[in-house]
Design a protein around this motif. Structure first.
Motif, short mmCIF file in Angstrom:
data_model
loop_
_atom_site.label_atom_id
_atom_site.label_comp_id
_atom_site.label_asym_id
_atom_site.label_seq_id
_atom_site.Cartn_x
_atom_site.Cartn_y
_atom_site.Cartn_z
N MET A 1 11.28 -22.45 -17.66
CA MET A 1 11.16 -22.80 -19.07
C MET A 1 11.61 -21.64 -19.96
SD MET A 1 7.83 -24.27 -21.05
CE MET A 1 8.01 -24.97 -22.70
N ALA A 2 11.20 -20.44 -19.60
CA ALA A 2 11.56 -19.27 -20.41
C ALA A 2 13.07 -19.08 -20.43
CB ALA A 2 10.86 -18.03 -19.87
N LYS B 1 19.95 -17.84 -19.92
CA LYS B 1 20.16 -16.45 -19.51
C LYS B 1 18.91 -15.92 -18.81
CE LYS B 1 23.33 -15.55 -23.34
NZ LYS B 1 23.25 -16.91 -23.91
N THR B 2 19.09 -15.17 -17.76
CA THR B 2 17.98 -14.64 -16.96
C THR B 2 17.22 -13.58 -17.74
OG1 THR B 2 19.27 -15.03 -14.95
CG2 THR B 2 17.37 -13.58 -14.76
N LEU B 3 15.89 -13.61 -17.63
CA LEU B 3 15.03 -12.62 -18.28
C LEU B 3 14.55 -11.61 -17.25
CD1 LEU B 3 12.89 -15.04 -20.47
CD2 LEU B 3 14.60 -13.43 -21.30
N PRO B 4 14.28 -10.39 -17.67
CA PRO B 4 13.77 -9.38 -16.74
C PRO B 4 12.47 -9.82 -16.08
CG PRO B 4 14.42 -8.36 -18.81
CD PRO B 4 14.47 -9.84 -19.01
N LEU B 5 12.27 -9.46 -14.83
CA LEU B 5 11.07 -9.86 -14.09
C LEU B 5 9.81 -9.35 -14.77
CD1 LEU B 5 9.97 -11.27 -11.59
CD2 LEU B 5 10.21 -9.11 -10.33
N THR B 6 9.86 -8.19 -15.38
CA THR B 6 8.70 -7.62 -16.08
C THR B 6 8.27 -8.54 -17.22
OG1 THR B 6 9.55 -5.43 -15.61
CG2 THR B 6 7.80 -5.57 -17.23
N VAL B 7 9.27 -9.06 -17.94
CA VAL B 7 8.98 -9.98 -19.04
C VAL B 7 8.35 -11.27 -18.50
CG1 VAL B 7 10.00 -11.39 -20.88
CG2 VAL B 7 10.77 -9.03 -20.53
N THR C 1 8.23 -16.56 -25.69
CA THR C 1 9.61 -16.23 -25.29
C THR C 1 10.48 -16.02 -26.52
OG1 THR C 1 9.35 -17.53 -23.26
CG2 THR C 1 11.59 -17.00 -23.96
N LYS C 2 10.36 -16.94 -27.50
CA LYS C 2 11.14 -16.79 -28.73
C LYS C 2 10.79 -15.49 -29.45
CE LYS C 2 11.86 -21.69 -29.62
NZ LYS C 2 11.52 -22.85 -30.48
N MET C 3 9.50 -15.14 -29.44
CA MET C 3 9.07 -13.94 -30.15
C MET C 3 9.70 -12.69 -29.54
SD MET C 3 5.62 -11.83 -30.35
CE MET C 3 6.47 -10.73 -29.25
N ILE C 4 9.70 -12.65 -28.20
CA ILE C 4 10.25 -11.44 -27.56
C ILE C 4 11.77 -11.38 -27.70
CG2 ILE C 4 10.55 -12.30 -25.19
CD1 ILE C 4 9.31 -9.62 -24.27
N LEU C 5 12.41 -12.55 -27.75
CA LEU C 5 13.86 -12.58 -27.97
C LEU C 5 14.22 -12.05 -29.36
CD1 LEU C 5 14.80 -16.05 -26.39
CD2 LEU C 5 15.45 -13.78 -25.52
N GLU D 1 21.49 -8.52 -24.57
CA GLU D 1 22.23 -9.40 -23.68
C GLU D 1 23.27 -8.60 -22.92
OE1 GLU D 1 24.85 -13.56 -23.89
OE2 GLU D 1 23.79 -12.79 -25.67
N GLN D 2 23.37 -8.86 -21.61
CA GLN D 2 24.31 -8.12 -20.76
C GLN D 2 24.77 -9.02 -19.61
OE1 GLN D 2 25.20 -4.87 -21.42
NE2 GLN D 2 26.69 -4.85 -19.76
N ASP D 3 26.05 -9.40 -19.61
CA ASP D 3 26.63 -10.19 -18.53
C ASP D 3 25.84 -11.47 -18.24
OD1 ASP D 3 28.62 -8.25 -18.19
OD2 ASP D 3 27.37 -7.11 -16.77
N GLY D 4 25.54 -12.22 -19.28
CA GLY D 4 24.90 -13.52 -19.09
C GLY D 4 23.41 -13.46 -18.80
N SER D 5 22.82 -12.29 -18.99
CA SER D 5 21.38 -12.17 -18.80
C SER D 5 20.84 -11.18 -19.81
CB SER D 5 21.05 -11.71 -17.37
OG SER D 5 21.58 -10.41 -17.14
N TYR D 6 19.52 -11.08 -19.87
CA TYR D 6 18.89 -10.13 -20.78
C TYR D 6 18.31 -8.97 -19.97
CZ TYR D 6 19.09 -13.30 -24.81
OH TYR D 6 19.52 -14.08 -25.83
N GLU D 7 18.37 -7.77 -20.60
CA GLU D 7 17.71 -6.62 -19.99
C GLU D 7 16.96 -5.87 -21.08
OE1 GLU D 7 21.24 -3.28 -20.16
OE2 GLU D 7 21.12 -4.58 -18.39
#
Length: 688
Positions: free
Chosen positions: A69-70, A77-83, A102-106, A113-119
């Motif tokens: 869902m996130a 886009k993939t989110l960091p595992l910590t998030v 999720t929206k708040m942290i975005l 954003e980096q190569d189709g994912s977030y870091e």
């Protein structure tokens, strides 16, 4: 139609969808409709436990589901595992929390954003994701600055609002307002339908509206509500007409209780007119609560009386005639009428109290109040009060077993009734008095031995109730009709009317009339060979009836249950039920079915091979009571049972003479089961 009413009551669907559903039902009445409703665990839907309904419990999301869902909220886009781990921990798998956090942290700047994912741009602070949704929403609103003020003002208007109304109360210029609304829509805090100035908006979730609303200082919140009431009264007269509850809400929240009360009364009345009785009770009870803060003046007393008289029929519909809340409301209304000298409002109050005591099986109290009504009618020479008085006296006398005078009162009541003139009576009485009088007259005519005339009255009550399009009056007419057909032993018609009553009462929450319909339906199943199932249904119906405080007709209902036990070859249990019925008759003097109780006792004793002298004594008592009451139909039934016993004892001449005498009295109804049975027995007795 029931689906549409449920949706309307839940305030769930937009007008265009509701209009589509209405047209679908109207034009394709047999078309199936798949409906999906969601609700929280503390809501208990009244439509569960039906074969065509499936209820699914939605549990909290798993870690994997939270991740899916996130990432969808993040545009795939993939989110960091910590998030993800913090999302799982802080949201506890609640979908709305997952989405909002999720929206708040975005939006927080902690990710890139980096190569189709977030870091992460750096270490994730422990409190970067707030513990509660409230904190999350506040944080998002705070970042919107001016849009937050617009959201707060919009939240004061309600979950859904129009651009036109928001603009009318807003301190912002048009360009600013549209720009900030667009920000709220882009942030998915609001949904938009249409384009300003015709646009409508709705908060994505009630929690979002609540958060924006609660973030206002109380003083500012009241100022907003006060401004809204001024604008509504000045510029939106149609809204005042169609949504008085909206004005009531804003006046209440503005602390202007005196101005709120009339709107609450109007809202309660409008809700009652569309049979939304629970909604009506909510509005009117709120009005009564607000009145407690008002000074004790004549105007306040008048307002309380008006609220109580409007509230009463809604209480009757949802809780039954004998509920303590009904007595409390009308006893207080009676007291207020006497304080104000309100004769025209006192008589419907007295009539409802008559019905309250009647359903409580306190028939002498009903009769006494009926005489008070009659004297009031004479003093004022008022036909409407005479109508209420005749009906009250007719009901009381019928239950006491005085059928002939009961008939006279009911006939006089019908003679005074005018469907057009008295249509508004449902506002004060609950059911229509014409439907009431016709239904009772059908019963008394059957007792007196006129089944065909009784059937005409029964059909007249149903026709009138349908013409009125008043659900409570129709429920009453259907239940009385099902009982009438049970008197006649017409099990198919009794079942048909009982099933119609059950469907209508279930739809509208008429608990008293629903229990009544279930008992009659149980009897029809018993005499059609489903005795075991019917006994369970009848016991439940009796329990439901008693839960409303109702006791009227208890001997009759117990007699039906005893008959079901007899059909199930459980005669001893049937006799135990009749003992309870006889005890009730002695205690309450409700005697209109007393003759049949004795006849049924004789029938059950026969099944147990009891001494014939004991059985004969039961039949003789049944005949004696029926004759004393001029209850020819019950007399015929008792004489027929006794004649069969005499036939068995080889006393054909005595049986023939007795049965021929009562049979020859009848001038109509020769195709009814009782008269057919008597005629067949006469033929048997006449043969050598």
């Amino acid at each position: 139609q029931p689906v549409i009413r449920i949706i309307e009551d839940l305030h769930w669907v937009d007008p265009s969808t509701l209009e589509f559903l209405s047209l679908l039902v109207e034009r394709v009445p047999t078309a199936p409709i798949y409906t999906l409703l969601t609700f929280r665990p503390d809501f208990f839907p009244p439509w569960t436990f039906r074969s065509h309904i499936t209820q699914i419990t939605l549990n909290r999301l798993s870690q994997k589901q939270v991740m899916v869902m996130a990432e969808r909220v993040a545009g795939g886009k993939t989110l960091p595992l910590t998030v993800i781990k913090q999302l799982v921990t802080k949201t506890d798998g609640v979908p709305l929390f997952v989405e909002e956090l999720t929206k708040m942290i975005l939006e927080s700047g902690l990710l890139r954003e980096q190569d189709g994912s977030y870091e992460l741009t750096g270490p994730l602070p422990p409190l970067a994701i707030p513990t509660t949704l409230h904190d999350s929403l506040i944080a998002r609103l705070d970042r919107l600055v001016t849009a937050k003020e617009v959201a707060q003002l919009a939240a004061t208007l309600g979950r859904e609002f129009s651009y036109e109304l928001l603009q009318a109360v807003s301190p912002f210029d048009e360009a600013t307002l549209e720009r900030e609304l667009a920000k709220l829509v882009d942030a998915e805090l609001l949904y938009q339908r249409g384009i300003p100035p015709q646009a409508r908006y709705i908060f994505k979730h009630a929690l979002i509206q609540d958060t924006a609303y609660q973030s206002l200082l109380k003083s500012k919140r009241q100022l907003y509500h006060q401004k809204i009431t001024q604008i509504l009264e000045e510029k939106f007269p149609d809204t005042i007409e169609t949504q008085p509850e909206l004005l009531a809400h804003h006046f209440t929240e503005a602390g202007l209780f005196e101005q709120a009360i009339p709107y609450l009364k109007d809202a309660g009345q409008r809700a009652r007119e569309r049979s939304a009785n629970l909604e009506a009770i909510s509005h009117l009870t709120k009005g009564l609560e607000l009145l407690k803060a008002m000074p004790d003046t004549t105007e306040r007393t008048q307002q309380e009386l008006d609220l109580l008289i409007t509230l009463g029929p809604a209480l009757i519909a949802t809780k039954g005639w004998a509920a303590p809340e009904v007595e409390q409301a009308y006893a207080r209304a009676r007291e207020l009428c006497q304080q104000l000298g309100e004769t025209l409002k006192l008589y419907p109050v007295l009539w409802v109290l008559c019905s309250f005591y009647l359903v409580r099986a306190e028939h002498n109290s009903t009769h006494d109040l009926g005489k008070i009504l009659f004297n009031m009618a004479q003093r004022n020479d008022d036909a409407e009060i005479f109508l209420a008085a005749h009906h009250a006296l007719g009901m009381a006398l019928y239950c006491l077993g005085d059928f002939t005078p009961a008939r006279k009162h009911l006939e006089q009541g019908i003679a005074l009734y005018d469907p057009q003139k008295h249509r508004a009576h449902t506002l004060f009485f609950g059911p229509d008095l014409g439907v009431f009088c016709l239904s009772w007259e059908a019963h008394v005519l059957w007792q007196l031995g006129y089944p065909e005339q009784a059937l005409k009255k029964c059909r007249g009550a149903l026709t009138l109730a349908n013409d009125l399009s008043h659900p409570l009056s129709l429920a009453l007419a259907l239940d009385y009709a099902s009982m009438f057909h049970q008197f006649c032993r017409d099990r198919n018609s009794a079942r048909e009317k009982a099933e119609e009553a059950i469907a209508l009462c279930t739809e509208h929450g008429f608990v008293y009339y629903l229990a009544w319909g279930n008992i009659i339906q149980g009897w029809t199943q018993a005499v059609q060979g489903e005795a075991k199932k019917s006994i369970e249904i009848m016991h439940q119906g009796l329990a439901d009836l008693r839960s409303t405080g109702a006791e009227r007709s208890l001997p009759y209902y117990l007699a039906l249950l005893a008959e079901a036990y007899g059909e199930a070859e459980r005669a001893e249990e049937g006799l135990n039920v009749l003992r309870e019925a006889f005890s009730f008759v002695d205690k309450k003097s409700e005697r209109w079915w007393e003759a049949e109780l004795y006849r049924l006792r004789g029938e059950l004793l026969l099944k147990l091979n009891a001494a014939e002298a004991e059985v004969e004594d039961c039949y003789r008592k049944a005949m004696e009571i029926a004759r004393r009451q001029s209850a020819r139909s019950l007399e015929l039934r008792a004489v027929t049972s006794f004649s069969r016993l005499l036939q068995k004892q080889d006393k054909k001449e005595e049986a023939l003479q007795m049965l021929a005498e009562i049979y020859s009295w009848f001038t109509e109804g020769f195709d009814t089961p009782d008269l057919k049975e008597a005629q067949a027995l006469l033929g048997e007795l006449s043969r050598k």
